[in-house]
Design a protein around this motif. Structure first.
Motif, PDB file in Angstrom:
ATOM      1  N   LYS A 239       0.808  -1.212   0.000  1.00  0.00           N
ATOM      2  CA  LYS A 239       0.000   0.000   0.000  1.00  0.00           C
ATOM      3  C   LYS A 239       0.844   1.266   0.000  1.00  0.00           C
ATOM      4  O   LYS A 239       0.350   2.349  -0.315  1.00  0.00           O
ATOM      5  CB  LYS A 239      -0.933   0.003   1.212  1.00  0.00           C
ATOM      6  CG  LYS A 239      -2.068   1.021   1.113  1.00  0.00           C
ATOM      7  CD  LYS A 239      -3.106   0.798   2.200  1.00  0.00           C
ATOM      8  CE  LYS A 239      -4.281   1.763   2.012  1.00  0.00           C
ATOM      9  NZ  LYS A 239      -5.351   1.534   3.006  1.00  0.00           N
ATOM     10  N   ASP A 240       2.112   1.145   0.338  1.00  0.00           N
ATOM     11  CA  ASP A 240       2.998   2.310   0.449  1.00  0.00           C
ATOM     12  C   ASP A 240       3.898   2.392  -0.767  1.00  0.00           C
ATOM     13  O   ASP A 240       5.064   2.014  -0.721  1.00  0.00           O
ATOM     14  CB  ASP A 240       3.817   2.204   1.734  1.00  0.00           C
ATOM     15  CG  ASP A 240       4.642   3.451   1.989  1.00  0.00           C
ATOM     16  OD1 ASP A 240       4.331   4.500   1.394  1.00  0.00           O
ATOM     17  OD2 ASP A 240       5.591   3.366   2.788  1.00  0.00           O
ATOM     18  N   LYS A 241       3.368   2.906  -1.852  1.00  0.00           N
ATOM     19  CA  LYS A 241       4.123   2.953  -3.104  1.00  0.00           C
ATOM     20  C   LYS A 241       5.083   4.136  -3.158  1.00  0.00           C
ATOM     21  O   LYS A 241       5.978   4.163  -3.990  1.00  0.00           O
ATOM     22  CB  LYS A 241       3.168   2.988  -4.298  1.00  0.00           C
ATOM     23  CG  LYS A 241       2.251   1.768  -4.394  1.00  0.00           C
ATOM     24  CD  LYS A 241       1.406   1.818  -5.643  1.00  0.00           C
ATOM     25  CE  LYS A 241       0.463   0.617  -5.717  1.00  0.00           C
ATOM     26  NZ  LYS A 241       1.198  -0.661  -5.717  1.00  0.00           N
ATOM     27  N   ASN A 242       4.891   5.130  -2.271  1.00  0.00           N
ATOM     28  CA  ASN A 242       5.715   6.341  -2.319  1.00  0.00           C
ATOM     29  C   ASN A 242       6.590   6.514  -1.077  1.00  0.00           C
ATOM     30  O   ASN A 242       7.062   7.624  -0.804  1.00  0.00           O
ATOM     31  CB  ASN A 242       4.805   7.575  -2.475  1.00  0.00           C
ATOM     32  CG  ASN A 242       3.996   7.536  -3.757  1.00  0.00           C
ATOM     33  OD1 ASN A 242       4.538   7.248  -4.831  1.00  0.00           O
ATOM     34  ND2 ASN A 242       2.706   7.806  -3.655  1.00  0.00           N
ATOM     35  N   ASN A 243       6.816   5.446  -0.323  1.00  0.00           N
ATOM     36  CA  ASN A 243       7.654   5.493   0.882  1.00  0.00           C
ATOM     37  C   ASN A 243       7.209   6.593   1.848  1.00  0.00           C
ATOM     38  O   ASN A 243       8.024   7.374   2.360  1.00  0.00           O
ATOM     39  CB  ASN A 243       9.129   5.692   0.515  1.00  0.00           C
ATOM     40  CG  ASN A 243       9.792   4.429   0.010  1.00  0.00           C
ATOM     41  OD1 ASN A 243       9.237   3.342   0.110  1.00  0.00           O
ATOM     42  ND2 ASN A 243      10.978   4.566  -0.561  1.00  0.00           N
ATOM     43  N   MET A 244       5.912   6.639   2.104  1.00  0.00           N
ATOM     44  CA  MET A 244       5.362   7.633   3.019  1.00  0.00           C
ATOM     45  C   MET A 244       5.098   7.053   4.409  1.00  0.00           C
ATOM     46  O   MET A 244       5.006   7.793   5.390  1.00  0.00           O
ATOM     47  CB  MET A 244       4.058   8.204   2.447  1.00  0.00           C
ATOM     48  CG  MET A 244       4.215   8.928   1.111  1.00  0.00           C
ATOM     49  SD  MET A 244       5.218  10.417   1.248  1.00  0.00           S
ATOM     50  CE  MET A 244       4.124  11.453   2.221  1.00  0.00           C
ATOM     51  N   PHE A 245       4.969   5.745   4.518  1.00  0.00           N
ATOM     52  CA  PHE A 245       4.620   5.113   5.792  1.00  0.00           C
ATOM     53  C   PHE A 245       5.891   4.760   6.574  1.00  0.00           C
ATOM     54  O   PHE A 245       6.914   4.422   5.990  1.00  0.00           O
ATOM     55  CB  PHE A 245       3.803   3.841   5.581  1.00  0.00           C
ATOM     56  CG  PHE A 245       2.494   4.061   4.881  1.00  0.00           C
ATOM     57  CD1 PHE A 245       1.934   5.330   4.779  1.00  0.00           C
ATOM     58  CD2 PHE A 245       1.811   2.998   4.334  1.00  0.00           C
ATOM     59  CE1 PHE A 245       0.728   5.526   4.145  1.00  0.00           C
ATOM     60  CE2 PHE A 245       0.593   3.181   3.691  1.00  0.00           C
ATOM     61  CZ  PHE A 245       0.052   4.458   3.598  1.00  0.00           C
TER      62      PHE A 245
ATOM     63  N   THR B 159      11.934   3.613  10.220  1.00  0.00           N
ATOM     64  CA  THR B 159      12.394   4.157   8.951  1.00  0.00           C
ATOM     65  C   THR B 159      11.229   4.279   7.986  1.00  0.00           C
ATOM     66  O   THR B 159      10.250   3.532   8.083  1.00  0.00           O
ATOM     67  CB  THR B 159      13.495   3.264   8.344  1.00  0.00           C
ATOM     68  OG1 THR B 159      13.894   3.798   7.076  1.00  0.00           O
ATOM     69  CG2 THR B 159      12.994   1.838   8.151  1.00  0.00           C
ATOM     70  N   THR B 160      11.335   5.237   7.064  1.00  0.00           N
ATOM     71  CA  THR B 160      10.344   5.335   5.978  1.00  0.00           C
ATOM     72  C   THR B 160      10.856   4.658   4.718  1.00  0.00           C
ATOM     73  O   THR B 160      10.128   4.553   3.734  1.00  0.00           O
ATOM     74  CB  THR B 160      10.009   6.810   5.679  1.00  0.00           C
ATOM     75  OG1 THR B 160      11.223   7.527   5.381  1.00  0.00           O
ATOM     76  CG2 THR B 160       9.302   7.462   6.860  1.00  0.00           C
ATOM     77  N   ASN B 161      12.113   4.242   4.727  1.00  0.00           N
ATOM     78  CA  ASN B 161      12.662   3.486   3.605  1.00  0.00           C
ATOM     79  C   ASN B 161      12.236   2.033   3.708  1.00  0.00           C
ATOM     80  O   ASN B 161      11.673   1.599   4.719  1.00  0.00           O
ATOM     81  CB  ASN B 161      14.188   3.587   3.591  1.00  0.00           C
ATOM     82  CG  ASN B 161      14.665   5.003   3.373  1.00  0.00           C
ATOM     83  OD1 ASN B 161      14.081   5.742   2.593  1.00  0.00           O
ATOM     84  ND2 ASN B 161      15.733   5.396   4.075  1.00  0.00           N
ATOM     85  N   LYS B 162      12.505   1.300   2.673  1.00  0.00           N
ATOM     86  CA  LYS B 162      12.209  -0.132   2.685  1.00  0.00           C
ATOM     87  C   LYS B 162      13.512  -0.928   2.637  1.00  0.00           C
ATOM     88  O   LYS B 162      13.585  -2.022   2.106  1.00  0.00           O
ATOM     89  CB  LYS B 162      11.297  -0.496   1.500  1.00  0.00           C
ATOM     90  CG  LYS B 162       9.970   0.260   1.508  1.00  0.00           C
ATOM     91  CD  LYS B 162       9.175  -0.020   2.762  1.00  0.00           C
ATOM     92  CE  LYS B 162       7.885   0.764   2.820  1.00  0.00           C
ATOM     93  NZ  LYS B 162       8.087   2.215   3.089  1.00  0.00           N
ATOM     94  N   GLU B 163      14.541  -0.319   3.232  1.00  0.00           N
ATOM     95  CA  GLU B 163      15.848  -0.961   3.360  1.00  0.00           C
ATOM     96  C   GLU B 163      16.500  -0.444   4.631  1.00  0.00           C
ATOM     97  O   GLU B 163      16.382   0.722   4.978  1.00  0.00           O
ATOM     98  CB  GLU B 163      16.734  -0.657   2.151  1.00  0.00           C
ATOM     99  CG  GLU B 163      18.108  -1.303   2.217  1.00  0.00           C
ATOM    100  CD  GLU B 163      18.940  -1.019   0.973  1.00  0.00           C
ATOM    101  OE1 GLU B 163      19.931  -1.739   0.751  1.00  0.00           O
ATOM    102  OE2 GLU B 163      18.605  -0.077   0.240  1.00  0.00           O
ATOM    103  N   LEU B 164      17.160  -1.331   5.365  1.00  0.00           N
ATOM    104  CA  LEU B 164      17.807  -0.944   6.616  1.00  0.00           C
ATOM    105  C   LEU B 164      19.020  -1.821   6.856  1.00  0.00           C
ATOM    106  O   LEU B 164      18.958  -3.042   6.679  1.00  0.00           O
ATOM    107  CB  LEU B 164      16.824  -1.094   7.789  1.00  0.00           C
ATOM    108  CG  LEU B 164      17.391  -0.810   9.182  1.00  0.00           C
ATOM    109  CD1 LEU B 164      17.700   0.684   9.337  1.00  0.00           C
ATOM    110  CD2 LEU B 164      16.422  -1.267  10.271  1.00  0.00           C
TER     111      LEU B 164
END
Length: 252
Positions: A182-188, A206-211
């Motif tokens: 649901k988070d296509k724009n890295n807003m969550f 984090t709001t990224n999808k990498e850590l």
């Protein structure tokens, strides 16, 4: 009167026959004792209630190999929570050579999540679709094993992080990636939880999808799960994955 030697030979012959018959009976007894458990297991079940090893809470001594196909209603996902997992044979969180309780997300022999340690109790695994396959295997005749899990379902939630993967690691760090449909724009915001020996040791946001998680101990076992803040509500956590650091530091 028959010679004594003749009587002795008959006696020895009878004893040899008796011992041979006794040996055959002992062999048959142990062969039947070590045979694969005849207790029926596996089959098709709905994603509700509980599921346990045959005879639970009694442990299983013999080898056993079971497969269950679990199904939830269309448009739902399957949730499996480990209540108890017991293997009284040599296992570690990452060494499941003698047996396992495993989850597959397709109706194949592929195992996506493999567990064999008491520290796996409390884990919740979420399928990416409305089906899940559960494998239960014990290959050794030595030791015992048992398990108990609960099954449930919920509407497919695009807020739950999924496809959590380790893209790289070394002796003191590991890099993770995941997606939130649901988070296509890295807003969550995503909340990353790091566990060691079943206890939460660190949280990251984090709001990224990498850590990249740093400060880990060489040659140690961890697990990681992720939830997301979606439409003002925190989602349930993703299926946890195991993280094992390298034993030795790499030279630079």
């Amino acid at each position: 009167m028959k010679p004594k030697g003749h009587r002795d030979s008959r006696f020895h012959g009878s004893m040899q026959g008796f011992l041979r018959l006794l040996l055959i009976q002992i062999t048959v007894f142990f062969a039947s004792s070590c045979a694969l458990s005849p207790v029926p297991c596996g089959g098709e079940v709905q994603a509700e209630g509980s599921l346990a090893s045959p005879g639970y809470p009694q442990s299983i001594y013999s080898s056993i190999d079971c497969v269950w196909d679990i199904e939830a209603p269309a448009g739902h996902v399957v949730l499996l929570t480990v209540v108890e997992l017991h293997y009284d044979i040599y296992t570690t969180p990452t060494d499941c050579r003698w047996g396992w309780l495993a989850v597959g997300f397709k109706k194949t022999s592929q195992r996506n999540v493999t567990m064999c340690h008491y520290l796996d109790a409390g884990r919740t695994i979420i399928s990416p679709s409305n089906t899940m396959r559960l494998f239960y295997k014990k290959m050794s005749y030595y030791g015992t094993s048992s398990f108990n899990v609960t099954l449930s379902s919920r509407i497919f939630d695009t807020c739950i992080p999924r496809d959590l993967k380790i893209t790289s690691f070394n002796s003191t760090s590991a890099t993770l990636t995941w997606i939130v449909l649901k988070d296509k724009n890295n807003m969550f915001s995503s909340f990353v939880s790091l566990f060691s020996s079943g206890n939460k040791t660190q949280n990251y946001t984090t709001t990224n999808k990498e850590l990249t998680i740093t400060g880990l101990s060489p040659g140690s076992n961890y697990s990681v799960s992720i939830s997301s803040m979606c439409d003002g509500t925190e989602s349930i956590a993703s299926t946890a994955i195991a993280v094992q650091t390298s034993m030795y530091k790499t030279s630079t």
